[in-house]
Design a protein around this motif. Sequence first.
Motif, PDB file in Angstrom:
ATOM      1  N   CYS A  56       0.841  -1.206   0.000  1.00 18.91           N
ATOM      2  CA  CYS A  56       0.000   0.000   0.000  1.00 18.91           C
ATOM      3  C   CYS A  56       0.877   1.259   0.000  1.00 18.91           C
ATOM      4  CB  CYS A  56      -0.965  -0.006   1.180  1.00 18.91           C
ATOM      5  SG  CYS A  56      -0.254   0.507   2.752  1.00 18.91           S
ATOM      6  N   ALA A  57       0.282   2.377  -0.377  1.00 18.61           N
ATOM      7  CA  ALA A  57       1.017   3.634  -0.452  1.00 18.61           C
ATOM      8  C   ALA A  57       1.517   4.091   0.916  1.00 18.61           C
ATOM      9  CB  ALA A  57       0.140   4.711  -1.072  1.00 18.61           C
ATOM     10  N   GLU A  62       4.509   6.044  -2.724  1.00 19.42           N
ATOM     11  CA  GLU A  62       3.935   6.123  -4.062  1.00 19.42           C
ATOM     12  C   GLU A  62       4.769   7.096  -4.874  1.00 19.42           C
ATOM     13  OE1 GLU A  62      -0.099   7.628  -4.085  1.00 19.42           O
ATOM     14  OE2 GLU A  62       0.259   8.654  -2.215  1.00 19.42           O
ATOM     15  N   ASP A  64       6.112  10.116  -7.231  1.00 20.84           N
ATOM     16  CA  ASP A  64       5.724  11.484  -7.554  1.00 20.84           C
ATOM     17  C   ASP A  64       5.655  11.606  -9.081  1.00 20.84           C
ATOM     18  OD1 ASP A  64       8.367  11.750  -8.499  1.00 20.84           O
ATOM     19  OD2 ASP A  64       9.028  12.903  -6.754  1.00 20.84           O
ATOM     20  N   VAL A  69      10.122   7.418  -5.754  1.00 20.97           N
ATOM     21  CA  VAL A  69       9.329   6.903  -4.638  1.00 20.97           C
ATOM     22  C   VAL A  69      10.096   7.131  -3.350  1.00 20.97           C
ATOM     23  CG1 VAL A  69       8.265   4.868  -3.598  1.00 20.97           C
ATOM     24  CG2 VAL A  69       8.280   5.132  -6.081  1.00 20.97           C
ATOM     25  N   ARG A  71       9.982   6.179   0.424  1.00 19.63           N
ATOM     26  CA  ARG A  71       9.321   5.259   1.348  1.00 19.63           C
ATOM     27  C   ARG A  71       9.085   5.952   2.682  1.00 19.63           C
ATOM     28  NH1 ARG A  71       8.789  -0.098   0.422  1.00 19.63           N
ATOM     29  NH2 ARG A  71       8.825  -0.463   2.651  1.00 19.63           N
TER      30      ARG A  71
END
Length: 121
Positions: A56-57, A62, A64, A69, A71
Motif C-alpha cells: 500500500c502507499a 507512491e 511522484d 518513490v 518510502r
Amino acid sequence: MLILSKIPSACPVNPVKQMTLHPTRAEVVGNELALVWSDGVENYFPLEKLRRHCPCAACGGEPDVMGNVERPHVSYGPQSFELRSFRFIGGYALQPTWNDGHDSGLYSFRYLRSLDENAAA
C-alpha cells in the motif's frame, strides 16, 4: 488461531482467466500464511515478511510525477504481525487485515508469488 479460506468454485469462470495463476486454498498456520496455487505450488509466507512488504502507499510509498518513490517511515507494534483476517479481492489479490487495524494493502497474486520466489535470493 486458524484462518481458513477457500476460493468459491461457483463463480463464473472465463476460460482465459482459468489459465491465470490464483490460489485455490489459503490458511494461516502458526506464524505463516500457506497458499496452494492453481499450478499445484505451495507457498508459506511468514506473516512478518508479508506485513513488512505491504504494497500500500502508506507502507511502500507512491511515485511522484517524476517517478521517484520516497518510502515513508512505518512503525510496527506487537499486533502489526498478527493476522486478524483476509479476503480475496476480485480474482487478482489478497487483502489482509492485521490486528493493529491496517488493511489497505492489496497483495496481487503475482506480487505474492514474487515474494516467495525472492525468498531464496
